[in-house]
Structure formats: structure tokens, C-alpha cells
Design a protein around this motif. Structure first.
Motif, mmCIF file in Angstrom:
data_model
loop_
_atom_site.group_PDB
_atom_site.id
_atom_site.type_symbol
_atom_site.label_atom_id
_atom_site.label_comp_id
_atom_site.label_asym_id
_atom_site.label_seq_id
_atom_site.Cartn_x
_atom_site.Cartn_y
_atom_site.Cartn_z
ATOM 1 N N GLU A 13 -10.183 -1.187 -5.933
ATOM 2 C CA GLU A 13 -9.488 -1.140 -4.839
ATOM 3 C C GLU A 13 -7.881 -0.634 -5.133
ATOM 4 O O GLU A 13 -7.337 0.097 -4.423
ATOM 5 N N ALA A 14 -7.522 -1.030 -6.274
ATOM 6 C CA ALA A 14 -6.046 -0.623 -6.712
ATOM 7 C C ALA A 14 -5.936 1.101 -6.689
ATOM 8 O O ALA A 14 -5.008 1.819 -6.453
ATOM 9 N N SER A 15 -7.008 1.570 -7.226
ATOM 10 C CA SER A 15 -7.245 3.128 -7.272
ATOM 11 C C SER A 15 -7.177 3.724 -5.597
ATOM 12 O O SER A 15 -6.335 4.788 -5.696
ATOM 13 N N VAL A 16 -7.927 3.104 -4.910
ATOM 14 C CA VAL A 16 -7.898 3.633 -3.647
ATOM 15 C C VAL A 16 -6.518 3.523 -2.883
ATOM 16 O O VAL A 16 -6.046 4.156 -2.238
ATOM 17 N N TRP A 17 -5.773 2.285 -3.234
ATOM 18 C CA TRP A 17 -4.408 1.867 -2.583
ATOM 19 C C TRP A 17 -3.506 2.882 -3.014
ATOM 20 O O TRP A 17 -2.660 3.303 -2.365
ATOM 21 N N LEU A 18 -3.484 3.311 -4.379
ATOM 22 C CA LEU A 18 -2.625 4.217 -4.868
ATOM 23 C C LEU A 18 -2.746 5.645 -4.622
ATOM 24 O O LEU A 18 -1.722 6.369 -4.100
ATOM 25 N N ARG A 19 -4.114 6.185 -4.368
ATOM 26 C CA ARG A 19 -4.455 7.370 -3.621
ATOM 27 C C ARG A 19 -3.865 7.377 -2.188
ATOM 28 O O ARG A 19 -3.244 8.574 -1.870
ATOM 29 N N SER A 20 -4.055 6.356 -1.636
ATOM 30 C CA SER A 20 -3.825 6.312 -0.256
ATOM 31 C C SER A 20 -2.314 6.575 0.046
ATOM 32 O O SER A 20 -1.661 7.114 0.792
ATOM 33 N N ALA A 21 -1.554 5.407 -0.955
ATOM 34 C CA ALA A 21 0.015 5.526 -0.697
ATOM 35 C C ALA A 21 0.479 7.060 -0.941
ATOM 36 O O ALA A 21 1.424 7.559 -0.523
ATOM 37 N N VAL A 22 -0.052 7.817 -2.145
ATOM 38 C CA VAL A 22 0.311 9.088 -2.484
ATOM 39 C C VAL A 22 0.135 10.161 -1.534
ATOM 40 O O VAL A 22 0.913 11.040 -0.984
ATOM 41 N N TRP A 80 -1.504 -3.004 -6.357
ATOM 42 C CA TRP A 80 -2.348 -4.109 -6.300
ATOM 43 C C TRP A 80 -1.566 -5.340 -5.954
ATOM 44 O O TRP A 80 -1.949 -6.377 -5.162
ATOM 45 N N VAL A 81 -0.401 -5.464 -6.481
ATOM 46 C CA VAL A 81 0.422 -6.577 -6.399
ATOM 47 C C VAL A 81 1.015 -6.503 -4.883
ATOM 48 O O VAL A 81 1.127 -7.472 -4.308
ATOM 49 N N LYS A 82 1.275 -5.425 -4.581
ATOM 50 C CA LYS A 82 1.873 -5.290 -3.047
ATOM 51 C C LYS A 82 0.996 -5.701 -2.115
ATOM 52 O O LYS A 82 1.441 -6.235 -1.074
ATOM 53 N N GLN A 83 -0.271 -5.474 -2.461
ATOM 54 C CA GLN A 83 -1.466 -6.025 -1.483
ATOM 55 C C GLN A 83 -1.696 -7.482 -1.526
ATOM 56 O O GLN A 83 -1.836 -8.265 -0.642
ATOM 57 N N GLN A 84 -1.686 -8.063 -3.047
ATOM 58 C CA GLN A 84 -1.963 -9.299 -3.170
ATOM 59 C C GLN A 84 -0.844 -10.541 -2.922
ATOM 60 O O GLN A 84 -0.988 -11.398 -2.402
ATOM 61 N N GLU A 85 0.301 -9.989 -3.472
ATOM 62 C CA GLU A 85 1.750 -11.025 -3.487
ATOM 63 C C GLU A 85 2.688 -10.004 -3.099
ATOM 64 O O GLU A 85 3.301 -9.669 -4.281
ATOM 65 N N PRO A 86 2.850 -9.569 -1.955
ATOM 66 C CA PRO A 86 3.806 -8.378 -1.839
ATOM 67 C C PRO A 86 5.168 -8.951 -2.001
ATOM 68 O O PRO A 86 6.192 -8.117 -2.511
ATOM 69 N N GLU A 87 5.751 -10.296 -2.264
ATOM 70 C CA GLU A 87 7.084 -10.511 -2.462
ATOM 71 C C GLU A 87 7.100 -10.252 -4.101
ATOM 72 O O GLU A 87 8.210 -10.459 -4.329
ATOM 73 N N LEU A 88 6.488 -10.215 -4.779
ATOM 74 C CA LEU A 88 6.379 -9.574 -6.366
ATOM 75 C C LEU A 88 6.221 -8.207 -6.425
ATOM 76 O O LEU A 88 6.558 -7.757 -7.703
ATOM 77 N N ALA A 89 6.209 -7.360 -5.397
ATOM 78 C CA ALA A 89 5.944 -5.933 -5.804
ATOM 79 C C ALA A 89 7.428 -5.278 -6.129
ATOM 80 O O ALA A 89 7.242 -4.729 -7.157
ATOM 81 N N ALA A 90 8.211 -5.407 -5.513
ATOM 82 C CA ALA A 90 9.679 -5.027 -6.112
ATOM 83 C C ALA A 90 9.996 -5.751 -7.452
ATOM 84 O O ALA A 90 10.485 -4.870 -8.399
ATOM 85 N N PRO A 91 10.057 -6.899 -7.699
ATOM 86 C CA PRO A 91 10.304 -7.406 -9.429
ATOM 87 C C PRO A 91 9.187 -6.623 -10.252
ATOM 88 O O PRO A 91 9.834 -6.594 -11.279
ATOM 89 N N LEU A 92 8.112 -6.504 -9.984
ATOM 90 C CA LEU A 92 7.161 -5.838 -10.793
ATOM 91 C C LEU A 92 7.633 -4.476 -11.233
ATOM 92 O O LEU A 92 7.723 -3.942 -12.215
ATOM 93 N N ALA A 93 7.997 -3.690 -9.895
ATOM 94 C CA ALA A 93 8.501 -2.363 -10.124
ATOM 95 C C ALA A 93 9.690 -2.334 -11.209
ATOM 96 O O ALA A 93 9.773 -1.705 -11.900
#
Length: 205
Positions: free
Chosen positions: A157-166, A102-115
């Protein structure tokens, strides 16, 4: 005109202690070689249990005992401190994975810091992050709103994005955490980081 080198594609599962170890080193390694890191959360429960039909490493006779010893050896060598033990109850990683995408889609610059924040809360602090509420309650990167994140984790949407990424990780041949893909060459396991460093320095062989 010169072009930037391709990023390192870093595949990880939040329930993987070796993925956590790798997350602490991957960005520094990439920077030494003028690369950036593209983070990809995956699910070992899908790749290992469902697709490969195997038991988890810790539940595999003989190998599980080795993995426990190997993790402790790595922690001593690299000075890693963790509240969570490998045999503690494992969280359901889907909320964390949904949060990441969800963060990678909405605010991609924060995805790695969130991880990084999720990994730290789960392994270093020993917190159970199986729910959206639990994930949203951790110390979040500056600029990430707690309420919006919780709502985002619970969104369809977050569930779909995770399934697609997997699914995409499986199509890319990724089965374990961590895996780093550099210039289409996969390196599985944090113990391959020395080899990966040599590959980056030499341009491969």
C-alpha cells in the motif's frame, strides 16, 4: 459564514537540501497568515530525470557549482548546520517517501512531524535513510510506533500511495523541490519565500 483560507501545498523531496531549508520555515510562514500547510512528498528522480530529461542540478556543468555556493550562502545566513554535504552519496528516497505516505494515511496528524524528523536525520545528522529499517530507527515523533512504521514502509500500500502522490504532483505541474502552491499559484524554490510572503500578505496580484 466565514471559511478558512486554503492551505499552502508544500511539495518537497527528502534528498533536496533546499527542500530541507524550506521545511524549517514553511509552517511559521503559514501561521503568520492564518494558513495551514498540506505536505506532499515528491521524487525529483521522476520529475527531473525521467519526465524533464535533465541531469540533477549538482551534475549540471556550471549550474552545479553555483548551487553548491548558494546552499552554503543560505546556511550561513540562516544559521543552518548540516552533517551531510551536498556531494555526499545520495540516499534512495523511496523508503522515506513511503514512510511519509503510510503515516499520512494511518495517522495524518503525525505526517508533518515525521517529515521534519526524516529531514533532520538525513541532512542535520547525515544519516543514510535508504531502507525501511534505517527510517524506522530515527528519532520518531511521539505516538509513532517503530515496528508498525517499518512494516508500513514495506507494505504494498505504501508503494502505491507514493506512486499515486508522485503522479498527482506531476499532473499539478510540480517539477522541483521545494514548491509551494498558494491559491493555485506556484512558487518554486526557497529563494522565492520573500515573494511568497508578500503574496500572502497582499492577497496576490
Amino acid at each position: 459564514m466565514s471559511t478558512s483560507p486554503a492551505p499552502l501545498h508544500f511539495y518537497f523531496d527528502f534528498i533536496s537540501p533546499f527542500g530541507y531549508f524550506a521545511s524549517l520555515r514553511i509552517e511559521e510562514m503559514a501561521a503568520r497568515h492564518g494558513r495551514r500547510v498540506e505536505w506532499h512528498a515528491m521524487l525529483l528522480g521522476v520529475s527531473v530525470l525521467k519526465v524533464m530529461g535533465l541531469k540533477s542540478l549538482l551534475d549540471t556543468p556550471l549550474k552545479g557549482d553555483y548551487i553548491r555556493r548558494d546552499a552554503l550562502r543560505y546556511m550561513r545566513r540562516h544559521g543552518v548546520q548540516m552533517q551531510r554535504k551536498l556531494d555526499d552519496p545520495m540516499m534512495d528516497p523511496r523508503a522515506a517517501g513511503r514512510a511519509f505516505y503510510w503515516v499520512k494515511q494511518q495517522e495524518p496528524e503525525l505526517a508533518a512531524p515525521l517529515a521534519h524528523a526524516i529531514y533532520h536525520a538525513y541532512w542535520a545528522e547525515g544519516r543514510d535513510l535508504s531502507s525501511a529499517e534505517a527510517v524506522a530507527s530515527i528519532t520518531l515523533p511521539p505516538g509513532l510506533d517503530r515496528q508498525r512504521l517499518q512494516e508500513g514502509i514495506n507494505s504494498p500500500e505504501a508503494s502505491v500511495w507514493l506512486r499515486s502522490a508522485v503522479d498527482a504532483s506531476l499532473k499539478a505541474g510540480i517539477f522541483g523541490s521545494p514548491t509551494v502552491v498558494v491559491d493555485d499559484e506556484p512558487f518554486w524554490g526557497v529563494e522565492t519565500f520573500e515573494l511568497l510572503e508578500q503574496w500572502l500578505a497582499s492577497g496576490g496580484w
